[in-house]
Motif scaffolding. Structure first.
Motif, short mmCIF file in Angstrom:
data_model
loop_
_atom_site.label_atom_id
_atom_site.label_comp_id
_atom_site.label_asym_id
_atom_site.label_seq_id
_atom_site.Cartn_x
_atom_site.Cartn_y
_atom_site.Cartn_z
N UNK A 196 0.84 -1.19 0.00
CA UNK A 196 0.00 0.00 0.00
C UNK A 196 0.88 1.25 0.00
N UNK A 197 0.55 2.18 -0.89
CA UNK A 197 1.30 3.43 -0.96
C UNK A 197 0.86 4.35 0.18
N UNK A 198 1.47 5.52 0.26
CA UNK A 198 1.15 6.47 1.31
C UNK A 198 -0.31 6.94 1.25
N UNK A 199 -0.88 6.92 0.03
CA UNK A 199 -2.29 7.32 -0.11
C UNK A 199 -3.24 6.14 0.09
N UNK A 200 -2.67 5.00 0.56
CA UNK A 200 -3.41 3.78 0.86
C UNK A 200 -3.99 3.10 -0.37
N UNK A 201 -3.48 3.43 -1.55
CA UNK A 201 -3.86 2.70 -2.76
C UNK A 201 -2.94 1.50 -2.91
N UNK A 202 -3.49 0.30 -3.18
CA UNK A 202 -2.64 -0.88 -3.33
C UNK A 202 -1.90 -0.87 -4.67
N UNK A 203 -0.69 -1.37 -4.64
CA UNK A 203 0.13 -1.45 -5.85
C UNK A 203 0.71 -2.86 -5.94
N UNK A 204 0.54 -3.50 -7.09
CA UNK A 204 1.01 -4.87 -7.28
C UNK A 204 2.10 -4.91 -8.34
N UNK A 205 3.21 -5.56 -7.99
CA UNK A 205 4.33 -5.69 -8.92
C UNK A 205 4.70 -7.16 -9.04
N UNK A 206 4.76 -7.65 -10.30
CA UNK A 206 5.15 -9.04 -10.55
C UNK A 206 6.63 -9.08 -10.90
#
Length: 248
Positions: free
Chosen positions: A43-53
């Motif tokens: 989760x980024x600072x703005x609480x949006x999830x980010x997925x990296x493969x």
């Protein structure tokens, strides 16, 4: 997203950071299985999830961002997330209650099940009632046959074990009690000695449940305390004062 986390935190008794950690773990595991690659969700600072493969090609690790907005199977993800959060909540609760193993508490007998085990409503933490189990084989025969050890009665119990379990797929806190421990004798005597218990060593050397308990102490204790504990346990106490001798 923050509102969802707050709802989960309130529902499961977790902090926002604990909820976030579980969501990251579950989403990472699900996406790694779907893509058959190592996927990390944060989760980024703005609480949006980010997925990296992460994929190794020709000896080089390549990274690819996954668009979470295009994900399907949200109901399946939600079920797994709820299960993970439920387990996290029980594990947290277990850590809190584990501290109180070997202590005693007074609890109300609410149910005697078909196997004759006793279900006890008990407050291990102030204001928080849990249902614990006192197995039949952890209750003396004299208690089993006594009307004072029946549904609706409040009695003293020794907290034997606290563990997390899964019942019918649902994580639960399992609290096991007993009435046969020597610790119960010691703790009940200390409970009677308000204000001076810390200065007295009390040790139950032998206990024949329902028959007699043998106790040694580093100081004399009032007869009224001995009588009160004897009445609660349903067995006489032989208390010996050992002057100038350590009994621990």
């Amino acid at each position: 997203m923050q509102e969802i986390m707050l709802l989960f935190a309130e529902k499961y008794g977790l902090t926002i950071n604990e909820v976030m950690a579980e969501m990251e773990k579950v989403l990472s595991a699900i996406l790694s299985q779907w893509y058959r690659l190592e996927v990390m969700v944060t989760f980024r600072h703005d609480l949006k999830p980010e997925a990296v493969a992460f994929e190794k090609v020709g000896g080089i690790v390549l990274q690819r961002v996954i668009d979470l907005e295009k994900m399907r199977g949200t109901n399946s993800i939600l079920r797994q997330l709820e299960k993970s959060l439920s387990m996290a909540a029980v594990l947290k609760q277990t850590r809190q209650y584990k501290y109180y193993e070997k202590e005693i508490r007074w609890g109300d007998i609410t149910v005697i099940d078909c196997e004759k085990n006793y279900h006890i409503e008990i407050e291990i933490l102030p204001g928080k009632t849990v249902t614990a189990i006192c197995p039949l084989n952890r209750v003396g025969l004299h208690d089993q046959n006594s009307s004072s050890f029946s549904i609706g009665k409040k009695r003293a119990f020794h907290i034997r074990r606290v563990d997390p379990v899964v019942l019918s797929g649902t994580p639960r806190l399992k609290v096991m009690l007993d009435r046969v421990s020597k610790y119960l004798v010691e703790a009940l005597l200390k409970e009677q000695l308000v204000g001076v218990a810390d200065n007295i060593t009390i040790r139950c050397t032998k206990r024949y449940v329902g028959q007699k308990s043998f106790v040694v102490t580093s100081r004399r204790i009032p007869k009224s305390a001995i009588v009160a504990v004897s009445k609660e346990l349903g067995e006489p106490l032989q208390v010996k004062f050992t002057q100038n001798q350590r009994c621990s």
